[in-house]
Design a protein around this motif. Structure first.
Motif, PDB file in Angstrom:
ATOM      1  N   GLU A 143       1.030  -0.716   0.160  1.00  0.00           N
ATOM      2  CA  GLU A 143      -0.007  -0.256  -0.027  1.00  0.00           C
ATOM      3  C   GLU A 143       0.685   1.210  -0.418  1.00  0.00           C
ATOM      4  N   GLY A 144       2.110   1.061   1.086  1.00  0.00           N
ATOM      5  CA  GLY A 144       2.938   2.897   0.614  1.00  0.00           C
ATOM      6  C   GLY A 144       3.516   2.776  -0.667  1.00  0.00           C
ATOM      7  N   PHE A 145       3.481   2.125  -1.291  1.00  0.00           N
ATOM      8  CA  PHE A 145       4.040   1.813  -2.640  1.00  0.00           C
ATOM      9  C   PHE A 145       3.117   2.778  -3.498  1.00  0.00           C
ATOM     10  N   ALA A 146       2.075   2.138  -3.385  1.00  0.00           N
ATOM     11  CA  ALA A 146       1.202   2.115  -3.970  1.00  0.00           C
ATOM     12  C   ALA A 146       0.561   3.780  -4.302  1.00  0.00           C
ATOM     13  N   GLN A 147       0.479   3.964  -2.622  1.00  0.00           N
ATOM     14  CA  GLN A 147       0.088   5.246  -2.190  1.00  0.00           C
ATOM     15  C   GLN A 147       1.313   6.685  -2.613  1.00  0.00           C
ATOM     16  N   ALA A 148       2.548   6.437  -3.524  1.00  0.00           N
ATOM     17  CA  ALA A 148       3.118   6.391  -3.800  1.00  0.00           C
ATOM     18  C   ALA A 148       3.746   7.493  -4.715  1.00  0.00           C
ATOM     19  N   PHE A 149       2.432   6.348  -5.572  1.00  0.00           N
ATOM     20  CA  PHE A 149       2.920   6.537  -6.871  1.00  0.00           C
ATOM     21  C   PHE A 149       1.210   7.325  -7.436  1.00  0.00           C
ATOM     22  N   LYS A 150       0.486   7.250  -6.100  1.00  0.00           N
ATOM     23  CA  LYS A 150      -0.652   8.173  -6.488  1.00  0.00           C
ATOM     24  C   LYS A 150      -0.806   9.996  -6.219  1.00  0.00           C
ATOM     25  N   SER A 151       0.961   9.854  -5.256  1.00  0.00           N
ATOM     26  CA  SER A 151       0.741  11.488  -4.486  1.00  0.00           C
ATOM     27  C   SER A 151       1.272  12.485  -6.006  1.00  0.00           C
ATOM     28  N   PRO A 152       0.073  13.922  -5.777  1.00  0.00           N
ATOM     29  CA  PRO A 152       0.681  14.977  -6.658  1.00  0.00           C
ATOM     30  C   PRO A 152       1.802  15.050  -6.847  1.00  0.00           C
ATOM     31  N   LEU A 153       2.446  15.185  -5.925  1.00  0.00           N
ATOM     32  CA  LEU A 153       4.054  15.134  -5.318  1.00  0.00           C
ATOM     33  C   LEU A 153       5.471  14.845  -7.002  1.00  0.00           C
ATOM     34  N   VAL A 154       4.766  13.107  -6.421  1.00  0.00           N
ATOM     35  CA  VAL A 154       5.601  12.531  -7.342  1.00  0.00           C
ATOM     36  C   VAL A 154       4.990  13.231  -8.843  1.00  0.00           C
ATOM     37  N   HIS A 155       3.620  12.957  -8.952  1.00  0.00           N
ATOM     38  CA  HIS A 155       3.711  12.983 -10.565  1.00  0.00           C
ATOM     39  C   HIS A 155       4.497  14.771 -10.620  1.00  0.00           C
ATOM     40  N   ASP A 156       4.613  15.583 -10.004  1.00  0.00           N
ATOM     41  CA  ASP A 156       5.285  16.476 -10.091  1.00  0.00           C
ATOM     42  C   ASP A 156       6.004  16.276 -10.495  1.00  0.00           C
ATOM     43  N   ALA A 157       7.046  15.565 -10.030  1.00  0.00           N
ATOM     44  CA  ALA A 157       8.110  15.232  -9.504  1.00  0.00           C
ATOM     45  C   ALA A 157       8.728  14.723 -11.223  1.00  0.00           C
ATOM     46  N   ILE A 158       7.868  13.582 -11.594  1.00  0.00           N
ATOM     47  CA  ILE A 158       7.708  12.706 -13.010  1.00  0.00           C
ATOM     48  C   ILE A 158       8.185  13.715 -13.901  1.00  0.00           C
ATOM     49  N   GLN A 159       7.364  14.782 -14.193  1.00  0.00           N
ATOM     50  CA  GLN A 159       7.425  15.795 -15.246  1.00  0.00           C
ATOM     51  C   GLN A 159       7.918  17.205 -14.908  1.00  0.00           C
ATOM     52  N   ARG A 160       8.676  17.509 -13.996  1.00  0.00           N
ATOM     53  CA  ARG A 160       9.714  17.850 -14.261  1.00  0.00           C
ATOM     54  C   ARG A 160      10.944  17.494 -13.736  1.00  0.00           C
ATOM     55  N   GLY A 161      11.309  16.276 -14.577  1.00  0.00           N
ATOM     56  CA  GLY A 161      12.466  16.654 -15.344  1.00  0.00           C
ATOM     57  C   GLY A 161      12.921  16.495 -16.050  1.00  0.00           C
ATOM     58  N   MET A 162      14.324  16.585 -16.705  1.00  0.00           N
ATOM     59  CA  MET A 162      14.615  16.978 -18.602  1.00  0.00           C
ATOM     60  C   MET A 162      13.708  16.278 -19.445  1.00  0.00           C
ATOM     61  N   ILE A 163      13.798  15.174 -18.966  1.00  0.00           N
ATOM     62  CA  ILE A 163      12.862  14.575 -20.164  1.00  0.00           C
ATOM     63  C   ILE A 163      11.530  13.676 -19.937  1.00  0.00           C
ATOM     64  N   GLY A 164      10.990  14.131 -18.645  1.00  0.00           N
ATOM     65  CA  GLY A 164       9.412  14.405 -18.223  1.00  0.00           C
ATOM     66  C   GLY A 164       8.543  13.075 -18.388  1.00  0.00           C
ATOM     67  N   ARG A 165       9.314  12.045 -17.702  1.00  0.00           N
ATOM     68  CA  ARG A 165       9.051  10.302 -17.820  1.00  0.00           C
ATOM     69  C   ARG A 165       9.859   9.189 -17.335  1.00  0.00           C
ATOM     70  N   ILE A 166       9.406   8.488 -16.660  1.00  0.00           N
ATOM     71  CA  ILE A 166      10.258   7.904 -16.219  1.00  0.00           C
ATOM     72  C   ILE A 166       9.889   6.310 -16.366  1.00  0.00           C
ATOM     73  N   ALA A 167      10.877   5.274 -16.762  1.00  0.00           N
ATOM     74  CA  ALA A 167       9.898   4.044 -16.007  1.00  0.00           C
ATOM     75  C   ALA A 167      10.396   3.088 -15.191  1.00  0.00           C
ATOM     76  N   VAL A 168       9.459   2.281 -14.594  1.00  0.00           N
ATOM     77  CA  VAL A 168       9.365   2.081 -13.794  1.00  0.00           C
ATOM     78  C   VAL A 168       8.516   0.051 -13.548  1.00  0.00           C
ATOM     79  N   THR A 169       9.227  -0.710 -12.468  1.00  0.00           N
ATOM     80  CA  THR A 169       9.292  -2.034 -12.401  1.00  0.00           C
ATOM     81  C   THR A 169       8.992  -2.851 -11.576  1.00  0.00           C
ATOM     82  N   TYR A 170       7.432  -3.838 -10.554  1.00  0.00           N
ATOM     83  CA  TYR A 170       7.508  -3.893  -9.869  1.00  0.00           C
ATOM     84  C   TYR A 170       7.879  -4.919  -9.433  1.00  0.00           C
ATOM     85  N   VAL A 171       8.822  -5.365  -8.528  1.00  0.00           N
ATOM     86  CA  VAL A 171       9.332  -6.594  -8.225  1.00  0.00           C
ATOM     87  C   VAL A 171       9.398  -7.542  -7.455  1.00  0.00           C
ATOM     88  N   GLU A 172       8.636  -8.207  -6.506  1.00  0.00           N
ATOM     89  CA  GLU A 172       8.803  -9.729  -5.586  1.00  0.00           C
ATOM     90  C   GLU A 172       9.562 -10.900  -5.573  1.00  0.00           C
TER      91      GLU A 172
END
Length: 268
Positions: A57-86
């Motif tokens: 739930e902590g990881f899911a909520q982190a990616f729902k945060s507007p702060l994280v959305h803003d951080a991604i879009q403020r990058g030099m390219i404006g996008r990231i690639a992520v995968t979730y592994v157990e």
């Protein structure tokens, strides 16, 4: 550059400052990303179901945060690639959410929903080295041109299966990968545990340019600590004033998990 040790209560304001100072930039080719991030999450039996649910739930909520959305879009390219592994033992690593390009709030929320929707599972043993090797291979085969490559390792115990963790870490770092840590220290150390897991992660697990860790010592810290860590990984590491150099501290026995297992369980 040496690994960094972060106090989770001190970094959130710095992450926000980094966001404010980073200008928006137009995106480039589809395979170019600011960050390729592997979230590698421990599901060994030492993690009880409640802890696993909190972690997921902590990881899911982190990616729902507007702060994280803003951080991604403020990058030099404006996008990231992520995968979730157990991960658990040396032969047990599973991609739960495959590589996903996050470049707008909709794609980020969809990634968060996919993390939350998969049923929880648990498995035997703890192979941090296996998690690092598996994650490094995922980065090598991702097809993305990333400004930064990061493996985010969360776990509640030392390596006790597979090859030693230090060679795995060093090989990943030699490829230009940064390994950050989220040591989970919620319970009193007991069977096959180590009392100072944060020191073990500092000395044996994290490494690479700008590497850091955010220990979690209370259940109430889960959501905020994970969000802070994701923010720092997306927006880059915090200022030097918030870190302590690892070489200034006593070193940890990086074979402690293997030794414990051999002493208590035999040579398996």
């Amino acid at each position: 550059m040496m690994p960094r040790v972060i106090c989770s209560r001190a970094v959130a304001a710095w992450a926000l400052l980094l966001l404010a100072l980073t200008p928006f930039q137009p995106a480039r080719a589809a395979t170019d990303v600011d960050l390729a991030l592997v979230l590698a999450v421990d599901i060994s039996y030492s993690m009880d179901p409640e802890e696993q649910a909190l972690q997921r739930e902590g990881f899911a909520q982190a990616f729902k945060s507007p702060l994280v959305h803003d951080a991604i879009q403020r990058g030099m390219i404006g996008r990231i690639a992520v995968t979730y592994v157990e991960w658990a033992g040396s032969g047990d690593q599973k991609v739960i959410v495959p590589w996903s390009v996050l470049d707008n709030p909709e794609s980020v929320l969809a990634f968060a929903d996919r993390i939350a929707s998969v049923p929880l599972r648990r498995a035997q043993r703890t192979s941090v080295s296996g998690a690092i090797d598996f994650s490094a291979n995922l980065l090598a085969e991702s097809g993305f041109e990333a400004t930064r490559q990061v493996i985010d390792i969360s776990g509640d115990g030392p390596n006790n299966q597979g090859r030693p963790v230090v060679p795995a870490r060093d090989e990943a770092v030699a490829k230009g990968i940064t390994i950050n840590g989220l040591p989970l220290m919620l319970k009193k150390p007991g069977y096959l545990d180590v009392p100072d897991l944060d020191l073990y992660y500092r000395d044996c697990v994290i490494g690479g340019l700008g590497s850091f860790m955010v220990p979690i010592r209370e259940r109430e810290q889960f959501a905020q600590a994970i969000k802070t860590k994701i923010l720092l990984e997306v927006a880059a590491a915090p200022p030097q004033e918030l870190v302590r150099k690892a070489q200034d501290m006593a070193r940890t026995n990086c074979m402690v998990g293997e030794t414990q297992w051999r002493d208590r369980m035999g040579n398996e």
